[in-house]
Design a protein around this motif. Structure first.
Motif, PDB file in Angstrom:
ATOM      1  N   PRO A 126       0.810  -1.224   0.000  1.00 11.41           N
ATOM      2  CA  PRO A 126       0.000   0.000   0.000  1.00 11.41           C
ATOM      3  C   PRO A 126       0.843   1.274   0.000  1.00 11.41           C
ATOM      4  CG  PRO A 126       0.106  -0.903   2.213  1.00 11.41           C
ATOM      5  CD  PRO A 126       0.807  -1.886   1.309  1.00 11.41           C
ATOM      6  N   LEU A 127       0.228   2.383  -0.349  1.00 15.11           N
ATOM      7  CA  LEU A 127       0.904   3.686  -0.301  1.00 15.11           C
ATOM      8  C   LEU A 127       1.139   4.108   1.143  1.00 15.11           C
ATOM      9  CD1 LEU A 127       1.790   6.472  -1.494  1.00 15.11           C
ATOM     10  CD2 LEU A 127      -0.623   7.145  -1.360  1.00 15.11           C
ATOM     11  N   ILE A 128       0.112   3.893   1.977  1.00 19.25           N
ATOM     12  CA  ILE A 128       0.170   4.327   3.377  1.00 19.25           C
ATOM     13  C   ILE A 128       0.528   3.150   4.279  1.00 19.25           C
ATOM     14  CG2 ILE A 128      -1.117   5.340   5.299  1.00 19.25           C
ATOM     15  CD1 ILE A 128      -0.605   7.319   3.084  1.00 19.25           C
ATOM     16  N   PHE A 129       1.519   3.347   5.114  1.00 17.19           N
ATOM     17  CA  PHE A 129       1.900   2.351   6.120  1.00 17.19           C
ATOM     18  C   PHE A 129       1.216   2.726   7.430  1.00 17.19           C
ATOM     19  CE2 PHE A 129       4.927   1.313   9.617  1.00 17.19           C
ATOM     20  CZ  PHE A 129       4.809  -0.071   9.563  1.00 17.19           C
ATOM     21  N   LYS A 130       0.510   1.779   8.025  1.00 15.30           N
ATOM     22  CA  LYS A 130      -0.219   2.013   9.269  1.00 15.30           C
ATOM     23  C   LYS A 130       0.441   1.237  10.401  1.00 15.30           C
ATOM     24  CE  LYS A 130      -4.580   2.281   6.701  1.00 15.30           C
ATOM     25  NZ  LYS A 130      -5.937   1.684   6.549  1.00 15.30           N
ATOM     26  N   GLN A 131       0.584   1.897  11.519  1.00 16.79           N
ATOM     27  CA  GLN A 131       1.240   1.255  12.661  1.00 16.79           C
ATOM     28  C   GLN A 131       0.667   1.791  13.967  1.00 16.79           C
ATOM     29  OE1 GLN A 131       5.488   2.133  13.537  1.00 16.79           O
ATOM     30  NE2 GLN A 131       5.826  -0.049  13.158  1.00 16.79           N
TER      31      GLN A 131
ATOM     32  N   MET B  22      -3.816   4.541  15.456  1.00 18.52           N
ATOM     33  CA  MET B  22      -3.200   4.114  14.207  1.00 18.52           C
ATOM     34  C   MET B  22      -2.471   5.295  13.582  1.00 18.52           C
ATOM     35  SD  MET B  22      -2.846   1.261  12.667  1.00 18.52           S
ATOM     36  CE  MET B  22      -4.274   0.239  13.096  1.00 18.52           C
ATOM     37  N   CYS B  23      -1.149   5.201  13.513  1.00 18.23           N
ATOM     38  CA  CYS B  23      -0.302   6.273  12.985  1.00 18.23           C
ATOM     39  C   CYS B  23      -0.045   6.020  11.491  1.00 18.23           C
ATOM     40  CB  CYS B  23       1.012   6.326  13.755  1.00 18.23           C
ATOM     41  SG  CYS B  23       2.119   7.657  13.262  1.00 18.23           S
ATOM     42  N   TYR B  24      -0.159   7.077  10.679  1.00 18.87           N
ATOM     43  CA  TYR B  24      -0.012   6.950   9.234  1.00 18.87           C
ATOM     44  C   TYR B  24       1.330   7.520   8.753  1.00 18.87           C
ATOM     45  CZ  TYR B  24      -5.069   6.387   9.664  1.00 18.87           C
ATOM     46  OH  TYR B  24      -6.325   5.969  10.033  1.00 18.87           O
ATOM     47  N   LYS B  25       1.951   6.811   7.788  1.00 17.36           N
ATOM     48  CA  LYS B  25       3.176   7.283   7.139  1.00 17.36           C
ATOM     49  C   LYS B  25       3.152   6.803   5.690  1.00 17.36           C
ATOM     50  CE  LYS B  25       7.079   7.094   9.422  1.00 17.36           C
ATOM     51  NZ  LYS B  25       8.278   6.609  10.154  1.00 17.36           N
ATOM     52  N   PHE B  26       3.887   7.492   4.825  1.00 16.90           N
ATOM     53  CA  PHE B  26       4.098   6.934   3.489  1.00 16.90           C
ATOM     54  C   PHE B  26       5.022   5.728   3.625  1.00 16.90           C
ATOM     55  CE2 PHE B  26       3.220  11.353   1.759  1.00 16.90           C
ATOM     56  CZ  PHE B  26       2.018  10.991   1.180  1.00 16.90           C
ATOM     57  N   ARG B  27       4.670   4.637   2.965  1.00 13.53           N
ATOM     58  CA  ARG B  27       5.463   3.417   3.099  1.00 13.53           C
ATOM     59  C   ARG B  27       6.846   3.622   2.489  1.00 13.53           C
ATOM     60  NH1 ARG B  27       6.284  -1.067  -0.032  1.00 13.53           N
ATOM     61  NH2 ARG B  27       4.735  -0.362  -1.564  1.00 13.53           N
ATOM     62  N   SER B  28       7.872   3.381   3.284  1.00 11.40           N
ATOM     63  CA  SER B  28       9.253   3.589   2.829  1.00 11.40           C
ATOM     64  C   SER B  28      10.051   2.285   2.827  1.00 11.40           C
ATOM     65  CB  SER B  28       9.948   4.607   3.731  1.00 11.40           C
ATOM     66  OG  SER B  28       9.948   4.167   5.081  1.00 11.40           O
ATOM     67  N   MET B  29       9.414   1.183   3.213  1.00 14.65           N
ATOM     68  CA  MET B  29      10.097  -0.111   3.256  1.00 14.65           C
ATOM     69  C   MET B  29       9.349  -1.148   2.438  1.00 14.65           C
ATOM     70  SD  MET B  29      11.148  -0.647   7.262  1.00 14.65           S
ATOM     71  CE  MET B  29      12.344   0.395   8.086  1.00 14.65           C
ATOM     72  N   LYS B  30      10.055  -2.207   2.106  1.00 14.44           N
ATOM     73  CA  LYS B  30       9.399  -3.375   1.539  1.00 14.44           C
ATOM     74  C   LYS B  30       8.564  -4.014   2.645  1.00 14.44           C
ATOM     75  CE  LYS B  30      13.595  -4.124  -1.159  1.00 14.44           C
ATOM     76  NZ  LYS B  30      14.809  -4.960  -1.289  1.00 14.44           N
TER      77      LYS B  30
ATOM     78  N   SER C  92      12.052  13.678   5.333  1.00 11.95           N
ATOM     79  CA  SER C  92      10.950  13.588   6.316  1.00 11.95           C
ATOM     80  C   SER C  92       9.574  13.637   5.658  1.00 11.95           C
ATOM     81  CB  SER C  92      11.058  14.709   7.357  1.00 11.95           C
ATOM     82  OG  SER C  92      12.240  14.572   8.116  1.00 11.95           O
ATOM     83  N   MET C  93       9.516  13.435   4.333  1.00 11.25           N
ATOM     84  CA  MET C  93       8.229  13.441   3.640  1.00 11.25           C
ATOM     85  C   MET C  93       7.375  12.241   4.010  1.00 11.25           C
ATOM     86  SD  MET C  93       9.361  14.835  -0.123  1.00 11.25           S
ATOM     87  CE  MET C  93       7.822  14.344  -0.878  1.00 11.25           C
ATOM     88  N   ASP C  94       8.018  11.169   4.512  1.00  7.63           N
ATOM     89  CA  ASP C  94       7.250   9.981   4.904  1.00  7.63           C
ATOM     90  C   ASP C  94       6.301  10.279   6.063  1.00  7.63           C
ATOM     91  OD1 ASP C  94       9.565  10.293   6.539  1.00  7.63           O
ATOM     92  OD2 ASP C  94       9.251   8.262   7.309  1.00  7.63           O
ATOM     93  N   GLU C  95       6.570  11.372   6.807  1.00 12.11           N
ATOM     94  CA  GLU C  95       5.745  11.730   7.966  1.00 12.11           C
ATOM     95  C   GLU C  95       4.496  12.535   7.582  1.00 12.11           C
ATOM     96  OE1 GLU C  95       6.715  10.531  10.757  1.00 12.11           O
ATOM     97  OE2 GLU C  95       8.892  10.321  10.699  1.00 12.11           O
ATOM     98  N   LEU C  96       4.413  13.015   6.345  1.00  7.95           N
ATOM     99  CA  LEU C  96       3.332  13.926   5.959  1.00  7.95           C
ATOM    100  C   LEU C  96       1.913  13.384   6.196  1.00  7.95           C
ATOM    101  CD1 LEU C  96       4.765  15.577   2.697  1.00  7.95           C
ATOM    102  CD2 LEU C  96       4.442  16.631   4.952  1.00  7.95           C
ATOM    103  N   PRO C  97       1.636  12.069   5.974  1.00  8.77           N
ATOM    104  CA  PRO C  97       0.279  11.580   6.258  1.00  8.77           C
ATOM    105  C   PRO C  97      -0.163  11.750   7.712  1.00  8.77           C
ATOM    106  CG  PRO C  97       1.443  10.035   4.850  1.00  8.77           C
ATOM    107  CD  PRO C  97       2.461  11.037   5.312  1.00  8.77           C
ATOM    108  N   GLN C  98       0.793  12.027   8.594  1.00  4.20           N
ATOM    109  CA  GLN C  98       0.419  12.231   9.998  1.00  4.20           C
ATOM    110  C   GLN C  98      -0.390  13.509  10.202  1.00  4.20           C
ATOM    111  OE1 GLN C  98       4.025  11.694  12.381  1.00  4.20           O
ATOM    112  NE2 GLN C  98       4.393   9.766  11.321  1.00  4.20           N
ATOM    113  N   PHE C  99      -0.443  14.365   9.174  1.00  6.27           N
ATOM    114  CA  PHE C  99      -1.337  15.523   9.261  1.00  6.27           C
ATOM    115  C   PHE C  99      -2.796  15.070   9.278  1.00  6.27           C
ATOM    116  CE2 PHE C  99       2.491  17.778   7.873  1.00  6.27           C
ATOM    117  CZ  PHE C  99       2.454  18.874   8.743  1.00  6.27           C
ATOM    118  N   PHE C 100      -3.074  13.887   8.706  1.00  5.28           N
ATOM    119  CA  PHE C 100      -4.419  13.302   8.834  1.00  5.28           C
ATOM    120  C   PHE C 100      -4.668  12.900  10.291  1.00  5.28           C
ATOM    121  CE2 PHE C 100      -3.617  12.216   4.240  1.00  5.28           C
ATOM    122  CZ  PHE C 100      -4.575  13.080   3.727  1.00  5.28           C
TER     123      PHE C 100
END
Length: 451
Positions: free
Chosen positions: A294-299, A310-318, A346-354
């Motif tokens: 997925p585009l968004i990684f949830k953790q 549930m914290c959102y990030k752009f997926r940066s790993m396999k 630090s663009m992977d953190e941008l979905p955290q604005f949601f």
């Protein structure tokens, strides 16, 4: 959690006063001079002046004389601001009904303020809206405060008893200091009063830490010969009876909470509408081209009061099985090429604005940790749990001070917690702005630990 509703009193009074001002101005003012700009101006000016003079800082122990003082300060400033509007925007024009408008506002708000104050006292006298209190340490000063609780029922205190290392046969005696920490009704206590003459500094610190964890207000009964620190303020109960209030943290004041939340919402909306709206489709294509998933990684991360969200990030790993167990390390084989770029910027953190819009996070605050790692850090770092009294942030003071990324040694997490606690205890709106600007500067320059 304690079911306290007193925090609603202040916002209700503010709303009522602003309504009265607008109602009177609308129906009495000369229609030729009435406008939305004018109503907005006097409402905003009222809120600013009330904040400056602490017009709504009225408590159950406040005396009637204090109300006269607050009214005097507030209306002197408000009247000046009212006339300033006509002096600046209406070029000094004189409007016939100004005196009537101001007199009506003054009499109405003064009348409601005294009526509200009287009705609250009466309501408490009848046994409602009570603060349940206990006293630790038993001396002459303690006896005076206990006597006040018993004799002044309109203050709204329900006295449960006292703790002391000296044993008493008094029916109000609840046990020793050690027994206080095991008191089975402690969940129901609202305020603790400690005698400074009977307790050591170490005991006071222990009680203070306990009170913070249990969300209980701590007050100190002073020794008249002592000097008091800047994190304590003096309050007077019943004229001559002095009590030291352990000053609240910035986030315990409702106005600070609303300022921070409003800023979070507007800033996050701007990012979501003007950046994420076009960036997400581009990153979706780039991330999908390099790896499946997925585009968004949830953790799940720990948030305010230790509650998981549930914290959102752009997926940066396999996709891998260790994502929830192991932090990223330098030259981590799991990180994709586009993921490496996202992490360094630090663009992977941008979905955290949601997350901020949903209310799980704030823009600035302690970074959220994994639950498994949080349990480990609690054992290693004193006051670690204090981080949980505020919402976690996308960025924070620790991050802009060089403590981000992989935790290699024990000192790393200790320093992060130290900066987090400093932020919580010294928060201001301008500190948030400073941290945001420094975050942007760090991102533009590149950070060594961003991997």
């Amino acid at each position: 959690m304690k079911k306290r509703y007193s925090y609603l009193i202040k916002p209700l009074k503010i709303i009522l006063d602003v309504f009265i001002i607008n109602f009177i101005a609308y129906f009495i003012s000369d229609q030729e001079y009435l406008s939305v700009n004018f109503l907005f101006y006097i409402s905003f000016f009222w809120l600013i002046t009330s904040y400056l003079v602490k017009f709504y800082a009225v408590y159950r122990y406040t005396r009637y004389l204090r109300l006269f003082t607050l009214l005097g300060k507030q209306f002197i400033l408000f009247f000046l601001g009212y006339f300033t509007y006509y002096g600046i925007f209406r070029e000094g024009e004189i409007v016939d009904k100004q005196s009537l408008v101001l007199a009506s506002i003054f009499l109405s708000i003064s009348g409601f303020k005294f009526l509200w104050f009287f009705l609250l006292k009466r309501y408490r006298y009848l046994g409602n809206n009570l603060r349940k209190t206990i006293v630790i340490g038993f001396d002459e000063s303690s006896k005076n405060i206990i006597k006040l609780f018993k004799s002044k029922s309109n203050l709204g205190y329900s006295y449960l008893g006292f703790f002391s290392d000296r044993v008493y046969k008094n029916k109000e005696y609840l046990g020793s200091l050690e027994e206080f920490f095991k008191y089975n009704k402690l969940y129901d206590v609202d305020e603790i009063y400690c005698s400074l003459t009977t307790l050591s500094n170490g005991e006071i610190k222990k009680i203070n830490k306990f009170a913070i964890e249990k969300n209980i207000i701590l007050k100190l009964i002073p020794n008249s010969t002592e000097l008091y620190s800047k994190n304590q303020s003096i309050q007077y109960y019943d004229d001559s009876l002095m009590v030291l209030n352990v000053n609240k943290l910035p986030f315990e004041f409702a106005e600070n909470f609303y300022i921070k939340r409003l800023f979070d919402i507007f800033f996050s909306l701007f990012v979501c509408l003007f950046i994420l709206s076009w960036l997400m489709p581009i990153l979706w294509v780039l991330i999908k081209l390099e790896s499946k998933g997925p585009l968004i990684f949830k953790q799940k991360r720990e948030g305010i009061n230790g509650e998981e969200f549930m914290c959102y990030k752009f997926r940066s790993m396999k996709i891998n099985s260790n994502a929830d167990k192991i932090h990223a390390t330098k030259n981590d084989s799991r990180i994709t090429k586009i993921g490496s770029f996202l992490r360094k910027t630090s663009m992977d953190e941008l979905p955290q604005f949601f997350n901020v819009l949903l209310g799980n996070m704030s823009i600035v605050g302690p970074r959220p940790h994994l639950g498994s790692l949080s349990l480990e850090y609690q054992k290693e770092v004193d006051d670690y749990l204090k981080r949980h009294i505020v919402k976690p942030g996308i960025t924070g003071l620790a991050q802009v001070s060089g403590y981000r990324g992989e935790i290699k040694k024990r000192a790393d997490i200790k320093n992060r917690v130290r900066f987090d606690i400093f932020y919580i205890e010294n928060w201001s709106f301008f500190l948030d702005i400073k941290i945001i600007l420094k975050t942007i500067l760090n991102v533009s320059q590149g950070e060594e630990n961003a991997y």
